[in-house]
Design a protein around this motif. Structure first.
Motif, mmCIF file in Angstrom:
data_model
loop_
_atom_site.group_PDB
_atom_site.id
_atom_site.type_symbol
_atom_site.label_atom_id
_atom_site.label_comp_id
_atom_site.label_asym_id
_atom_site.label_seq_id
_atom_site.Cartn_x
_atom_site.Cartn_y
_atom_site.Cartn_z
ATOM 1 N N GLU A 126 0.918 -0.908 -0.112
ATOM 2 C CA GLU A 126 -0.135 0.062 -0.133
ATOM 3 C C GLU A 126 0.908 1.184 0.077
ATOM 4 N N ILE A 127 1.888 1.652 0.399
ATOM 5 C CA ILE A 127 2.840 2.648 0.829
ATOM 6 C C ILE A 127 3.554 2.718 -0.545
ATOM 7 N N VAL A 128 4.018 0.863 -0.793
ATOM 8 C CA VAL A 128 4.690 1.354 -2.561
ATOM 9 C C VAL A 128 3.843 1.888 -3.385
ATOM 10 N N LEU A 129 2.263 2.100 -3.612
ATOM 11 C CA LEU A 129 1.609 1.939 -4.227
ATOM 12 C C LEU A 129 1.150 3.831 -4.414
ATOM 13 N N LEU A 130 0.858 3.663 -3.260
ATOM 14 C CA LEU A 130 1.052 5.523 -2.223
ATOM 15 C C LEU A 130 2.392 5.850 -3.269
ATOM 16 N N LEU A 131 3.267 5.562 -2.671
ATOM 17 C CA LEU A 131 4.707 6.514 -3.927
ATOM 18 C C LEU A 131 4.457 6.506 -5.076
ATOM 19 N N GLY A 132 3.812 5.468 -5.814
ATOM 20 C CA GLY A 132 3.711 5.383 -7.193
ATOM 21 C C GLY A 132 2.937 6.136 -7.550
ATOM 22 N N PHE A 133 1.875 6.670 -6.281
ATOM 23 C CA PHE A 133 0.547 7.622 -7.462
ATOM 24 C C PHE A 133 1.572 9.357 -6.559
ATOM 25 N N VAL A 134 2.410 9.230 -5.535
ATOM 26 C CA VAL A 134 2.870 10.734 -5.073
ATOM 27 C C VAL A 134 3.763 10.881 -6.868
ATOM 28 N N PHE A 135 4.299 9.949 -7.005
ATOM 29 C CA PHE A 135 5.631 10.643 -7.996
ATOM 30 C C PHE A 135 4.690 10.667 -9.365
ATOM 31 N N HIS A 136 4.115 9.688 -9.306
ATOM 32 C CA HIS A 136 3.460 9.863 -10.529
ATOM 33 C C HIS A 136 2.317 11.174 -11.284
ATOM 34 N N ILE A 137 2.144 12.218 -10.309
ATOM 35 C CA ILE A 137 1.140 13.236 -9.737
ATOM 36 C C ILE A 137 2.557 14.302 -9.514
ATOM 37 N N TYR A 138 3.520 13.474 -9.604
ATOM 38 C CA TYR A 138 4.723 14.696 -8.772
ATOM 39 C C TYR A 138 5.291 15.359 -9.922
ATOM 40 N N ASP A 139 5.634 14.375 -10.663
ATOM 41 C CA ASP A 139 6.226 14.458 -12.058
ATOM 42 C C ASP A 139 4.527 15.435 -12.816
ATOM 43 N N ALA A 140 4.514 14.573 -13.346
ATOM 44 C CA ALA A 140 3.135 15.339 -14.230
ATOM 45 C C ALA A 140 2.867 16.662 -13.607
ATOM 46 N N PHE A 141 3.147 17.288 -13.037
ATOM 47 C CA PHE A 141 2.289 18.277 -11.953
ATOM 48 C C PHE A 141 3.984 19.381 -12.773
ATOM 49 N N VAL A 142 5.352 19.289 -12.141
ATOM 50 C CA VAL A 142 6.521 19.546 -12.588
ATOM 51 C C VAL A 142 6.613 19.856 -14.158
ATOM 52 N N LEU A 143 6.262 18.417 -15.236
ATOM 53 C CA LEU A 143 7.113 18.808 -16.307
ATOM 54 C C LEU A 143 5.323 19.942 -17.089
#
Lengths: 223, 262
Positions: A65-82
């Protein structure tokens, strides 16, 4: 900056993060869908409740669940930055532009589609995840927390069903571009396999989202 | 003139053209009516006619880039009716003819829009960002000495063809102009893969990929969203396969090169 941070803060590095996390989140969708199919079992929700109890307490699942949360966090964060970078890369817009001549609508609106999915995700997590984990849900006939009842009651509300169907449509379009796009970003293209990846990605996107969308519709119309 | 159609009727057009005095001045779209344009003219000849009109009236002519007018140099640009190099596929603006437009049509003409391509004047943009990316690694270092024999190094025909296809990039910047993110990935990928595929280019492939991508990011181009707009609008048909190859080259270089500092 050392080479590692430099690599993953470059435009290509961030895209690679987007693609790896995106494909990882796709694998989550498969597991989530297969588990939720137990909602259709004709036992008043007993099997589904056992399953959700397991998902909420098994230590391996809780770790993932924590790995999944990190997956979402990185996906959303990089989407925001890009997205922010991409906006500043063209400060003056064209007066006349015809993008439909050269690209698909979903490929140009991944940010918009992703935002719709994020809004859905927050509401979805609050309604089910949050209540299952921290709320007070009465027990079923076997003495297990009756999350099934929460599902049935939620999907009696027409606006809630509509939200789910719209969100799943957005997810389908997000995946139709995103799935095959991830392989392109990872450099995994080949004359023999790319046509298969594209066809599989299309079928995957439509079937997964259809599978999820059927659940609220089933409980709204048949309960 | 050979190939001209004596029956082609002259056209009247309305042009909406971006006018901008210099890099620091604000610009605007200006409307120009234009009469009696032959369908056999190229798009740039049509602009030449308008400029002669403007000169006669004592107005400043419209500045636009052009050189060979044969579709091979990459100097001409222009965002015409919402498309890079106009509505025809696989065509540079200089090879675009007025027969693809109709009598009475309004045509909008804008410069390439990208932070990395600042407008110099009117329709001319500064594309020296591409030069700086090339200088960062888009070359093969050759030692001096005797001239090697031709065909001394065996290269499979299929590889030579692919490298040549990438090498046809004329660096016009249509990929950047068409991309919703103003990304230069198609240009950089053509330059990187052209050399990475050939034995002469393989010696420097890691530093090339690292340095050219780093320079691309410094110049302020956007990131790739794989929309495919670049390849669709590219006048010489550079393939998206090159972008996949650049991604492989770059990540491979980053993960395995000896360069730990950056």
């Amino acid at each position: 900056m050392n080479w590692f941070t430099k690599t993953f803060s470059s435009t290509i590095g961030r895209k690679v993060i987007m693609s790896i996390t995106g494909l990882f989140l796709c694998s989550f969708l498969v597991i989530h869908l297969i588990g939720n199919f137990q909602l259709f079992k004709d036992d008043g929700g007993l099997a589904f409740n056992v399953y959700s109890e397991f998902m909420g307490h098994n230590p391996i699942i809780r770790t993932l669940e924590i790995v999944l949360l990190l997956g979402f966090v990185f996906h959303i964060y990089d989407a925001f930055v890009l997205t922010r970078r991409n906006k500043t890369a063209r400060p003056v817009e064209y007066a006349n532009t015809r993008p439909s001549e050269n690209s698909t609508w979903s490929s140009r609106n991944m940010g918009l589609l992703g935002t719709v999915i994020l809004v859905f995700l927050i509401i979805h997590l609050y309604n089910f995840f949050w209540r299952a984990r921290f709320g007070d849900i009465p027990a079923d006939a076997d003495g297990v927390e009756n999350l099934y009842m929460v599902v049935v009651e939620s999907f009696q509300q027409w606006w809630y069903v509509l939200l789910y169907v719209v969100a799943m449509a957005a997810l389908a379009f997000h995946l139709i571009h995103g799935f095959q796009s991830a392989f392109q970003t990872l450099g995994l293209t080949h004359k023999k396999y790319t046509p298969f990846i594209q066809a599989f990605g299309y079928a995957f996107s439509v079937l997964i989202c259809l599978g999820f969308a059927i659940m609220p519709l089933y409980f709204f119309f048949f309960f | 003139m050979a190939g001209s159609n004596p029956n082609a009727k002259p056209m009247d057009l309305t042009l909406k053209v971006w006018r901008q005095k210099d890099r620091n001045s604000p610009g605007q779209m200006v409307t120009y009516p234009l009469k009696g344009i032959s369908p056999d003219m190229s798009f740039l000849e049509m602009l030449d006619v308008l400029n002669e009109d403007l000169l006669r009236k004592g107005e400043e002519p419209i500045a636009f880039d052009h050189d060979c007018r044969e579709g091979i140099c990459g100097m001409c640009s222009l965002f015409i009716n919402g498309r890079a190099h106009g509505p025809e596929r696989g065509t540079t603006t200089c090879q675009l003819h007025m027969r693809h437009f109709s009598h009475g049509e309004t045509i909008t003409i804008e410069p390439w829009r990208a932070a990395a391509f600042p407008v110099h004047k009117d329709l001319i943009v500064d594309r020296s960002a591409f030069d700086r990316i090339q200088q960062a690694g888009g070359y093969v270092s050759v030692n001096t000495g005797g001239v090697p024999d031709a065909n001394e190094i065996p290269i499979p025909k299929s590889i030579a063809d692919k490298a040549f296809d990438a090498a046809t990039c004329i660096g016009c910047g249509a990929c950047v102009a068409a991309c919703k993110n103003a990304s230069a990935m198609l240009f950089v990928s053509a330059k990187v893969s052209q050399l990475a595929m050939l034995p002469q280019g393989k010696t420097e492939r890691k530093t090339r990929a690292e340095n050219m991508v780093a320079q691309m990011d410094i110049e302020g181009f956007g990131a790739c969203t794989n929309t495919g707009a670049c390849a669709a609008e590219c006048p010489v048909g550079i393939s998206l396969e090159n972008i996949a190859m650049l991604n492989r080259e770059y990540m491979g270089a980053k993960l395995t090169s000896e360069n730990v500092a950056s």
